[in-house]
Design an enzyme around this catalytic site. Structure first.
Site, PDB file in Angstrom:
ATOM      1  N   LYS A 260      -2.825 -13.107  -8.973  1.00  0.00           N
ATOM      2  CA  LYS A 260      -4.141 -13.582  -8.530  1.00  0.00           C
ATOM      3  C   LYS A 260      -5.261 -12.711  -9.088  1.00  0.00           C
ATOM      4  CE  LYS A 260      -5.212 -10.862  -4.513  1.00  0.00           C
ATOM      5  NZ  LYS A 260      -6.199 -10.827  -3.465  1.00  0.00           N
TER       6      LYS A 260
ATOM      7  N   LYS B  66       0.849  -1.211   0.000  1.00  0.00           N
ATOM      8  CA  LYS B  66       0.000   0.000   0.000  1.00  0.00           C
ATOM      9  C   LYS B  66       0.876   1.250   0.000  1.00  0.00           C
ATOM     10  CE  LYS B  66      -4.095  -1.873   0.415  1.00  0.00           C
ATOM     11  NZ  LYS B  66      -4.996  -2.106  -0.603  1.00  0.00           N
TER      12      LYS B  66
ATOM     13  N   LYS C 285      -9.894  -7.453  -7.027  1.00  0.00           N
ATOM     14  CA  LYS C 285     -10.544  -6.193  -7.419  1.00  0.00           C
ATOM     15  C   LYS C 285      -9.502  -5.172  -7.810  1.00  0.00           C
ATOM     16  CE  LYS C 285     -12.742  -6.184  -3.509  1.00  0.00           C
ATOM     17  NZ  LYS C 285     -13.432  -7.294  -2.862  1.00  0.00           N
TER      18      LYS C 285
HETATM   19  P1  ADP Z   1      -9.562  -8.484  -3.303  1.00  0.00           P
HETATM   20  O1  ADP Z   1      -8.229  -9.142  -3.296  1.00  0.00           O
HETATM   21  O2  ADP Z   1     -10.261  -8.615  -4.597  1.00  0.00           O
HETATM   22  O3  ADP Z   1      -9.537  -7.060  -2.783  1.00  0.00           O
HETATM   23  P2  ADP Z   1     -10.429  -9.212  -0.706  1.00  0.00           P
HETATM   24  O4  ADP Z   1      -9.068  -8.832  -0.279  1.00  0.00           O
HETATM   25  O5  ADP Z   1     -11.585  -8.393  -0.270  1.00  0.00           O
HETATM   26  O6  ADP Z   1     -10.452  -9.311  -2.289  1.00  0.00           O
HETATM   27  O7  ADP Z   1     -10.654 -10.735  -0.299  1.00  0.00           O
HETATM   28  C1  ADP Z   1     -11.732 -11.286   0.421  1.00  0.00           C
HETATM   29  C2  ADP Z   1     -11.490 -12.770   0.619  1.00  0.00           C
HETATM   30  O8  ADP Z   1     -11.340 -13.428  -0.623  1.00  0.00           O
HETATM   31  C3  ADP Z   1     -10.226 -13.097   1.409  1.00  0.00           C
HETATM   32  O9  ADP Z   1     -10.450 -14.231   2.205  1.00  0.00           O
HETATM   33  C4  ADP Z   1      -9.225 -13.418   0.353  1.00  0.00           C
HETATM   34  O10 ADP Z   1      -8.213 -14.282   0.810  1.00  0.00           O
HETATM   35  C5  ADP Z   1     -10.084 -14.096  -0.695  1.00  0.00           C
HETATM   36  N1  ADP Z   1      -9.529 -13.911  -2.040  1.00  0.00           N
HETATM   37  C6  ADP Z   1      -9.486 -12.761  -2.754  1.00  0.00           C
HETATM   38  N2  ADP Z   1      -8.918 -12.960  -3.966  1.00  0.00           N
HETATM   39  C7  ADP Z   1      -8.597 -14.278  -4.022  1.00  0.00           C
HETATM   40  C8  ADP Z   1      -8.003 -15.116  -5.022  1.00  0.00           C
HETATM   41  N3  ADP Z   1      -7.658 -14.642  -6.202  1.00  0.00           N
HETATM   42  N4  ADP Z   1      -7.813 -16.421  -4.723  1.00  0.00           N
HETATM   43  C9  ADP Z   1      -8.195 -16.926  -3.515  1.00  0.00           C
HETATM   44  N5  ADP Z   1      -8.769 -16.196  -2.542  1.00  0.00           N
HETATM   45  C10 ADP Z   1      -8.974 -14.894  -2.768  1.00  0.00           C
END
Ligand code: ADP
Ligand code: TRP
Length: 330
Positions: free
Chosen positions: A195, A112, A198
Site C-alpha cells: 500500500k 512495530k 508514509k
Molecule cells: P500511513 O499509513 O501513511 O501512516 P495513517 O496510518 O496515518 O497513514 O492513515 C490514516 C488514514 O488513512 C487511515 O484511515 C488509513 O486507513 C488510511 N490510509 C492510509 N494509507 C492508505 C492506503 N494506502 N489506502 C487506503 N487507506 C489508507
C-alpha cells in the site's frame, strides 16, 4: 438524531493519496449526513517520541490539509485529540480490561516490534485501547477508515462490548468501519507491491508539486509488457492501474486497459497520463493548503471551537462512565 461518526489521522507527515482516498474522501461526504467528529491523533504519535516543535508543526500541517481538502468546520467538529483530556481518562478505564495476550496479537503491534525493537513501549501495545477510547467517547457508530484499520476496529468493538458486559449496561454502541463503496479502498504504492504509506516511503502527497509528482510516477515499477492478450496483470502493473482507476477518468483507464489487453501498452505514456491526472487532482488542494497554512489565526480558531464542541460530547460520556464504574461523576 443524526448518527455519530468519528475518525482520526496521526500527524506524522503530510496527507497522501492513500489517506485521501482511504479516509478523507469519506469524511467529505459524511459531514453532510452525520454528526461528525474528525480529529488529529497527536497522542498516538507520541509512540515515536517526536520533538515538541515537530508535534506543533505536524498538527498544524494536518489541520490545514484537512481544511484544504474541504472538511468544513461548520459541518463537522474538527479537533486535536490532546485538547480533549476525557479521552485519556476513558483510555485508562479501557486499559484495565485490556489483556496483554490480545494486545500482543495485533498485527500492527507485531510489525512495530519487528521494525523498532528498541522502542517497544506501552503506548504501542495499548494503541488499540486509545483508538477505542477516541471512538466510543462520542458513542460513534461509524468510523471511516482504510482497510488497514480493520483489526483496530475489531478491538474497538470488543472493548465497547466488554465494558457493557462487565458493568451490565448498554452504554456504548459497537462502532463499524465505514467505506464509501462496498469494498474498502486500498491505494497502492508505486514501488511494486503493497500500500501507499508514509512509513513505506512511497507516498504521493497532496502537497507535492507537479514535477515531484511526475518524478515519483515515472519511477513506478513496471515490466516489459504482456505478450499474451488478456493476461493477468502482475502486482506492480495492477497497482499502476488501480491508481489510475482512482484518479483518472473512466475513459482513460479503459483506454490503457484495452492497450494492455492487446499487448500494445506503453507504460511511459500511461505514467505520463497518470502524472497529469494526479496533478490535476492535487493542484487545487495544494493551493488551498498553502493559503490556509499561513493563516495561524484561522487555524487556532478552528482548533479552539472544535475542542469546545468535542469536549461537550466527551464530558457527557465520561460523567456517565464514572458513575457506572462507581466514581463521583464530577
Ligand atoms: P500511513 O499509513 O501513511 O501512516 P495513517 O496510518 O496515518 O497513514 O492513515 C490514516 C488514514 O488513512 C487511515 O484511515 C488509513 O486507513 C488510511 N490510509 C492510509 N494509507 C492508505 C492506503 N494506502 N489506502 C487506503 N487507506 C489508507
Ligand atoms: N489508527 C488510525 C491510523 O493509524 C488513526 C486513529 C487513531 C483513528 N484513533 C482513531 C482512526 C479513531 C479512526 C478512529 O490511521
Amino acid at each position: 438524531m443524526k448518527e455519530i461518526v468519528v475518525s482520526g489521522i496521526r500527524p506524522t507527515g503530510n496527507l497522501h493519496l492513500g489517506n485521501y482516498f482511504g479516509a478523507v474522501k469519506s469524511f467529505l461526504q459524511m459531514q453532510h449526513d452525520y454528526n461528525c467528529y474528525f480529529f488529529i491523533a497527536d497522542w498516538h504519535s507520541l509512540t515515536t517520541h517526536p520533538h515538541p516543535d515537530n508535534i506543533r508543526r505536524s498538527v498544524k500541517t494536518i489541520l490545514a490539509e484537512y481544511l484544504a481538502c474541504g472538511i468544513d468546520p461548520e459541518l463537522a467538529t474538527i479537533y486535536i485529540q490532546s485538547d480533549v483530556r476525557e479521552v485519556a481518562e476513558l483510555y485508562l478505564y479501557l486499559n484495565m480490561n485490556a489483556y496483554l495476550g490480545e494486545l500482543e496479537r495485533v498485527t500492527s503491534f507485531k510489525d512495530k516490534v519487528r521494525k523498532q525493537p528498541d522502542n517497544v513501549n506501552a503506548g504501542l501495545l495499548t494503541y488499540p485501547s486509545l483508538m477505542a477510547a477516541d471512538i466510543i467517547i462520542h458513542k460513534a457508530v461509524k468510523v471511516p477508515v482504510g482497510k488497514d484499520q480493520e483489526q483496530n476496529m475489531e478491538m474497538a468493538r470488543k472493548f465497547a462490548r466488554r465494558f457493557n458486559t462487565i458493568y451490565d449496561v448498554d452504554c456504548f454502541p459497537e462502532p463499524d468501519s465505514f467505506h464509501l463503496s462496498e469494498k474498502a479502498v486500498k491505494v497502492p504504492g508505486l514501488d511494486g507491491s503493497g500500500k501507499m504509506g508514509k512509513s513505506e516511503g512511497n507516498a504521493i502527497y497532496l502537497i507535492d508539486d507537479e514535477s515531484t509528482i511526475k518524478k515519483k510516477v515515472m519511477k513506478a515499477v513496471t515490466d516489459s509488457g504482456p505478450t499474451v492478450p488478456n493476461s493477468e496483470k502482475p502486482e506492480a502493473i495492477q497497482n499502476l492501474f488501480s491508481l489510475m482507476d482512482i484518479v483518472s477518468e473512466k475513459e482513460t483507464y479503459d483506454f490503457f486497459n484495452d492497450q494492455y489487453n492487446n499487448c500494445a501498452i506503453r507504460y511511459g505514456d500511461m505514467k505520463k497520463q497518470l502524472a497529469v491526472d494526479i496533478n490535476a487532482f492535487c493542484a487545487p488542494i495544494r493551493e488551498r493548503i498553502l493559503e490556509i497554512q499561513s493563516n495561524d489565526a484561522y487555524l487556532d480558531e478552528v482548533a479552539r471551537a472544535g475542542a469546545e464542541r468535542a469536549r461537550i460530547s466527551a464530558q457527557k460520556t465520561i460523567r456517565e462512565v464514572r458513575e457506572i464504574i462507581g466514581f463521583r461523576a464530577e
